[in-house]
Design an enzyme around this catalytic site. Sequence first.
Site, short mmCIF file in Angstrom:
data_model
loop_
_atom_site.label_atom_id
_atom_site.label_comp_id
_atom_site.label_asym_id
_atom_site.label_seq_id
_atom_site.Cartn_x
_atom_site.Cartn_y
_atom_site.Cartn_z
N GLU A 124 -1.64 -9.12 3.42
CA GLU A 124 -1.50 -9.71 4.76
C GLU A 124 -2.85 -10.02 5.40
O GLU A 124 -2.92 -10.83 6.33
CB GLU A 124 -0.67 -8.78 5.67
CG GLU A 124 -1.36 -7.50 6.14
CD GLU A 124 -1.24 -6.33 5.17
OE1 GLU A 124 -1.02 -6.56 3.97
OE2 GLU A 124 -1.40 -5.17 5.60
N CYS A 126 0.83 -1.20 0.00
CA CYS A 126 0.00 0.00 0.00
C CYS A 126 0.88 1.27 0.00
O CYS A 126 1.41 1.64 -1.03
CB CYS A 126 -1.00 -0.05 1.15
SG CYS A 126 -2.45 0.96 0.81
N HIS A 152 -3.65 -4.98 0.50
CA HIS A 152 -3.10 -5.55 1.74
C HIS A 152 -3.18 -7.08 1.72
O HIS A 152 -4.12 -7.65 2.28
CB HIS A 152 -3.86 -5.00 2.94
CG HIS A 152 -3.58 -3.57 3.20
ND1 HIS A 152 -2.50 -3.14 3.94
CD2 HIS A 152 -4.20 -2.44 2.79
CE1 HIS A 152 -2.49 -1.83 3.99
NE2 HIS A 152 -3.51 -1.38 3.30
#
Length: 542
Positions: free
Chosen positions: A516, A380, A514
Amino acid sequence: MTRYIFITGGVVSSLGKGLGSAALGALLQARGYKVRLCKLDPYLNVDPGTMSPFQHGEVYVTDDGAETDLDLGHYERFTGVPAKAMDNTTTGRIYTSVLQRERRGDYLGATIQVIPHITNEIQDFIREKDGSADFVLCEVGGTVGDIESLPFLEAIRQFGNEVGQERSLFLHVTLLPYIPAAGELKTKPTQHSVKELMSYGIRPKILLCRADREIAKEELSKIALFCNLEDNKVIPALDVSSIYEVPLTYHAEGLDTAVMDYFGIDDVENLDLSIWEDIVKRVKEPESTVRIGIVGKYTNLADSYKSLNESLIHGGIANNAKVELKFIEAEDLETGDPVDYLKDVHGVLVPGGFGDRGSEGKIKAVQFARERKIPYFGICFGMQMAVIETARNLCGIKGASSTEFGPCETPIVAMISEWVKDGKIEMRDENTDKGGTMRLGAYPAILTPGSKVAEAYGAEEISERHRHRYEVDMDFKEQLEAQGMKISGVSPDGQLPEIVEIEDHPWFIAVQFHPELKSKPFDPHPLFVSYIKAALEQSRLV
Ligand code: GLN
């Protein structure tokens, strides 16, 4: 039939209620049950989106675009069930909804009160889950005794009465503090906490007792006696070195068996927990170690980058490697020499972030990784900084920057005012509310065939979660690509760059989303697997 398990916490905060709920969810899943986890947050914010990561830790984003509590991340990581907007609510949201209805005239004639209007609204949130799973695990944030949690406790009490004991269970998580001078673990705070809960009309039927050392049998029996519980319903929950041990240790202590017993369900003989055994084995017995330098701003609160930290560990699990995280304050890099901070890392990562502070340090970190050919992962904000770095240092656009930091000469990263979501145009400008108005949630992206990122994913179409207000300007595509930075992933309409990568580099991938948020220990995210693999190769070079 849906059964409800309400999880409350007593004595202190940060007891790991979220993790405990997630682990119990995984243990129920291992029996073949469908589970759903949700959280009631007593704070007044409408969502955690505008709270500082320093105070609240990470903001977890769902596919359907909600900014939620980080515990939803634990739930999804442990169960694999994608979190939804309707899995989290706050006092602020409950009140907003009741007050909006009051304005609309839905309650004409009535005096609006905490009981029944607020408590009914909370119960509606819980009831909405009926039929969606065999077990709904509902965590109440905060600590019993807090003023803010009272309406939530009243609501779950009423809800428990409505569905009956056969369908509802109250599980209370407490702490047994160790007093060094006495050499003892103390049970009194637990007794008081249960008493407090009982004063609200809630009788917990299972206690999960957190402690930093073994709890003697007599102490457990004492708690059972004083708190009016069966012996096998007082479960010790000791600290463990890896969070992925929690399902196994809670199972060994009998937590899930106690739940089955409470509901009168015949339990399975031998529960297959080999997935968790394998994960723990890989975490505890790695073959090698890599060190990743995370250049960020919220580096002194571990929870600020919760999902990121876990995803890196997952990448390690897939590669049988231990991943050491070295947090580096971006501001320190601004004045200091990056070599001093980054010379001993095998990968550099710039995570998501907001605001000007530390941004020049992050750009320096990108330059260091690019020039020295150290694996670089930008997430990001980390992608935006990577693009600015290439623009300035390779394309010669000295004034390249982001409008997030104020007006600039060449806004290569700028606020997007219009984009497409599910076929509809979303719009925004500088004056739009800050809360909940970013480009949020899952968006598809199309990857360039043959690109490094397509190879890592093993796919050419992906969907990932977003949370950002600014975007790299496509007008600079040619200039960036001429210098070797390829835009290898774009939104389906081709308007928004989603991924950049540098061809002539061992591993330099930066993404606008994102990844993750979707990684799980039993299903590590492909980008983290590929990045840790590259870092391992780097570690063998030095
Ligand atoms: N601050 C940047 C933006 O709003 C990046 C956000 C992030 O990293 N999550 O676009």
